[in-house]
Design an enzyme around this catalytic site. Structure first.
Site, PDB file in Angstrom:
ATOM      1  N   ARG A  42     -11.022   3.116  11.123  1.00  0.00           N
ATOM      2  CA  ARG A  42     -12.365   2.829  10.172  1.00  0.00           C
ATOM      3  C   ARG A  42     -12.891   1.661  10.390  1.00  0.00           C
ATOM      4  O   ARG A  42     -12.054   0.759  10.138  1.00  0.00           O
ATOM      5  CB  ARG A  42     -12.184   3.360   8.609  1.00  0.00           C
ATOM      6  CG  ARG A  42     -13.146   3.547   7.903  1.00  0.00           C
ATOM      7  CD  ARG A  42     -13.038   3.447   6.226  1.00  0.00           C
ATOM      8  NE  ARG A  42     -12.863   2.166   5.761  1.00  0.00           N
ATOM      9  CZ  ARG A  42     -11.727   1.711   5.354  1.00  0.00           C
ATOM     10  NH1 ARG A  42     -10.612   2.284   5.126  1.00  0.00           N
ATOM     11  NH2 ARG A  42     -11.457   0.661   4.910  1.00  0.00           N
ATOM     12  N   ASN A  82      -9.559  -0.518  10.347  1.00  0.00           N
ATOM     13  CA  ASN A  82      -8.471  -0.228   9.724  1.00  0.00           C
ATOM     14  C   ASN A  82      -7.908   0.847  10.694  1.00  0.00           C
ATOM     15  O   ASN A  82      -8.665   2.014  10.698  1.00  0.00           O
ATOM     16  CB  ASN A  82      -8.824   0.384   8.183  1.00  0.00           C
ATOM     17  CG  ASN A  82      -9.128  -0.708   7.403  1.00  0.00           C
ATOM     18  OD1 ASN A  82      -8.223  -1.346   6.588  1.00  0.00           O
ATOM     19  ND2 ASN A  82     -10.365  -1.055   7.218  1.00  0.00           N
ATOM     20  N   GLU A  89     -14.140  -5.546   9.275  1.00  0.00           N
ATOM     21  CA  GLU A  89     -12.770  -5.445   9.908  1.00  0.00           C
ATOM     22  C   GLU A  89     -12.687  -4.026  10.207  1.00  0.00           C
ATOM     23  O   GLU A  89     -13.497  -3.170  10.115  1.00  0.00           O
ATOM     24  CB  GLU A  89     -11.750  -5.904   8.638  1.00  0.00           C
ATOM     25  CG  GLU A  89     -11.863  -5.031   7.632  1.00  0.00           C
ATOM     26  CD  GLU A  89     -10.957  -5.239   6.528  1.00  0.00           C
ATOM     27  OE1 GLU A  89     -10.203  -4.436   6.272  1.00  0.00           O
ATOM     28  OE2 GLU A  89     -10.827  -6.515   5.967  1.00  0.00           O
ATOM     29  N   SER A  97      -6.375  -2.132   1.648  1.00  0.00           N
ATOM     30  CA  SER A  97      -6.601  -1.504   0.339  1.00  0.00           C
ATOM     31  C   SER A  97      -7.301  -2.592  -0.746  1.00  0.00           C
ATOM     32  O   SER A  97      -6.815  -2.376  -1.692  1.00  0.00           O
ATOM     33  CB  SER A  97      -5.562  -0.827  -0.222  1.00  0.00           C
ATOM     34  OG  SER A  97      -5.090   0.375   0.738  1.00  0.00           O
ATOM     35  N   ASP A 140     -15.493  -1.456   8.943  1.00  0.00           N
ATOM     36  CA  ASP A 140     -16.291  -1.799   7.902  1.00  0.00           C
ATOM     37  C   ASP A 140     -17.235  -2.702   8.210  1.00  0.00           C
ATOM     38  O   ASP A 140     -16.883  -3.623   9.100  1.00  0.00           O
ATOM     39  CB  ASP A 140     -15.365  -2.221   6.884  1.00  0.00           C
ATOM     40  CG  ASP A 140     -14.169  -1.285   6.355  1.00  0.00           C
ATOM     41  OD1 ASP A 140     -14.631  -0.322   6.799  1.00  0.00           O
ATOM     42  OD2 ASP A 140     -13.367  -1.870   5.782  1.00  0.00           O
ATOM     43  N   GLY A 151      -7.419   5.443   4.959  1.00  0.00           N
ATOM     44  CA  GLY A 151      -6.777   6.372   3.922  1.00  0.00           C
ATOM     45  C   GLY A 151      -7.411   7.837   4.173  1.00  0.00           C
ATOM     46  O   GLY A 151      -8.278   8.014   4.735  1.00  0.00           O
ATOM     47  N   GLU A 197       0.604  -1.426   0.039  1.00  0.00           N
ATOM     48  CA  GLU A 197      -0.144   0.076   0.090  1.00  0.00           C
ATOM     49  C   GLU A 197       0.693   1.227  -0.170  1.00  0.00           C
ATOM     50  O   GLU A 197       0.206   2.396   0.323  1.00  0.00           O
ATOM     51  CB  GLU A 197      -1.029  -0.160   1.279  1.00  0.00           C
ATOM     52  CG  GLU A 197      -1.829  -1.071   1.237  1.00  0.00           C
ATOM     53  CD  GLU A 197      -2.811  -1.236   2.485  1.00  0.00           C
ATOM     54  OE1 GLU A 197      -3.748  -0.237   2.444  1.00  0.00           O
ATOM     55  OE2 GLU A 197      -2.391  -2.093   3.354  1.00  0.00           O
ATOM     56  N   TYR A 217      -9.360   2.883  -6.120  1.00  0.00           N
ATOM     57  CA  TYR A 217      -8.398   3.979  -6.363  1.00  0.00           C
ATOM     58  C   TYR A 217      -8.056   4.166  -7.922  1.00  0.00           C
ATOM     59  O   TYR A 217      -7.334   5.250  -7.995  1.00  0.00           O
ATOM     60  CB  TYR A 217      -6.980   3.408  -6.049  1.00  0.00           C
ATOM     61  CG  TYR A 217      -6.912   3.158  -4.137  1.00  0.00           C
ATOM     62  CD1 TYR A 217      -6.985   4.398  -3.434  1.00  0.00           C
ATOM     63  CD2 TYR A 217      -6.938   2.041  -3.765  1.00  0.00           C
ATOM     64  CE1 TYR A 217      -7.107   4.233  -1.908  1.00  0.00           C
ATOM     65  CE2 TYR A 217      -7.053   1.742  -2.528  1.00  0.00           C
ATOM     66  CZ  TYR A 217      -7.186   2.815  -1.728  1.00  0.00           C
ATOM     67  OH  TYR A 217      -7.146   2.654  -0.283  1.00  0.00           O
TER      68      TYR A 217
END
Length: 363
Positions: A292, A310, A308, A184, A294, A314, A16, A253
């Site tokens: 974050r 993070n 999960e 990612s 999810d 990002g 990443e 992305y």
């Protein structure tokens, strides 16, 4: 918040790497308006390089960088050391997605050098990076988690057929195959039948020594941003509606086709439920600063599942973490300031811990 001396760590030894550069540029362009920002680029070999202050755009490689940076313990004043001098800082801001940055390694180095930093500590970072450990902690905390299995890469090399039988006897197709320690959507595959499984497993195993396999479900996908230390808050949720088969690296992305609903189209009772789940997930792994989370909503059962977390989300112009806080009433520059405050608060709190045997014997 008064002006701080901030070491912005970006790049790193990870799949990443490029996303980290994009996130760091967004953060740098905002922080430099108020704080003294010292960008530190970490190349793909793990070497640290100092970037000139006041540069318009952070470099994506070390081609023209001359000054190496080193970490040494320095408990009187937080500092980084360069070939020429000591660089005194107030706090480090790691923007290092994935392995060797989000997994506790950088956090441990900063801890040993006595440098405050933004985000989760060593344990929270390590568990948050390892999807198998993360899900185990979620289950232990009573959070709803979709069915999964995980395997060592070494076992796949010696017992491939045994693993295939175990997977196929546990889940119907489609299934998802992922590296355990990565983000990612790198190395992730949606597997539709047995013919696709070997190649998907082999590719996921290129990125990590452990591979996780998750049951495929008919779901809606949601993300929430969490901010805080021991008493965190959750943002309004956002919903992702990818035009591709799932929200993979290309959808995140490269293409701009994913439909975003911010805030998500949920009833108020459902919003309360997912915010509660996000905060519990954050607390279950001992996270701090930011994350974050999810989640999935099973269309068939109406059950929410925590997918999960993070710990270094990002910060690009399309990233959900800052977008969700913006719609929740927290601007990007206020969000960054709050993250710096939380990092310093956590460091000051940990500094109160007794670490000397003499101090225990003679309080």
């Amino acid at each position: 918040m008064s002006s701080l001396r901030v070491a912005l760590l970006y790049g790193g030894r990870s799949g990443e790497h490029e996303i980290s550069i994009r996130s760091a540029r967004s953060i740098y362009n905002t922080l430099k308006n108020k704080h003294n920002v010292y960008p530190i680029f970490i190349d793909k070999n793990g070497f640290w390089w100092r970037v000139d202050i006041g540069i318009d755009q952070l470099p994506a490689n070390a081609k023209n960088l001359k000054e190496r940076v080193f970490l040494y313990p320095g408990f009187s004043k937080p500092q980084l050391n360069t070939a020429q001098a000591q660089l005194i800082i107030d706090i480090a801001f790691p923007v290092l997605h994935g392995t060797h940055g989000e997994d506790g390694i950088i956090q441990g180095a900063l801890e040993s050098a006595g440098i405050p930093y933004v985000g989760a500590g060593v344990a929270g970072s390590a568990v948050g990076m390892d999807k198998a450990l993360m899900k185990a902690m979620f289950v232990q905390s009573g959070l709803p988690v979709a069915p999964y299995l995980w395997f060592y890469r070494s076992r796949w090399k010696t017992n491939q057929q045994e693993i295939i039988v175990q997977i196929e006897s546990s889940f119907p197709y489609p299934i998802f195959v992922k590296p355990v320690n990565l983000g990612s959507s790198v190395g992730i595959h949606k597997v539709h039948d047995g013919s696709e499984l070997p190649d998907a497993f082999e590719d996921a195993a290129r990125y990590d020594s452990k591979v996780i396999v998750e049951k495929g479900m008919n779901v809606r996908e949601f993300e929430l941003s969490v901010l805080g230390n021991e008493q965190p808050q959750a943002s309004l949720p956002g919903e992702l509606v990818p035009k591709r088969e799932f929200y993979d690296y290309t959808a995140k992305y490269i293409e701009d086709s994913t439909e975003l609903h911010i805030p998500a189209r949920l009833e108020s009772k459902q919003i309360d439920a997912v915010q509660n789940l996000a905060i519990r997930a954050f607390q279950s792994i001992g996270c701090s600063g930011m994350a974050r989370v999810d989640l999935f909503l099973d269309r068939d059962s109406g059950v929410f599942y925590v997918n999960e977390i993070n710990t270094i989300p990002g910060f690009t112009n399309i990233s959900m973490y800052p977008k969700l806080w913006e719609v929740s009433g927290v601007s990007f520059h206020n969000l960054l300031d709050r993250l710096l405050e939380l990092g310093l608060e956590r460091f000051n709190d940990l500094s109160q811990n007794v670490t000397s045997y003499d101090a225990i014997q003679n309080p």
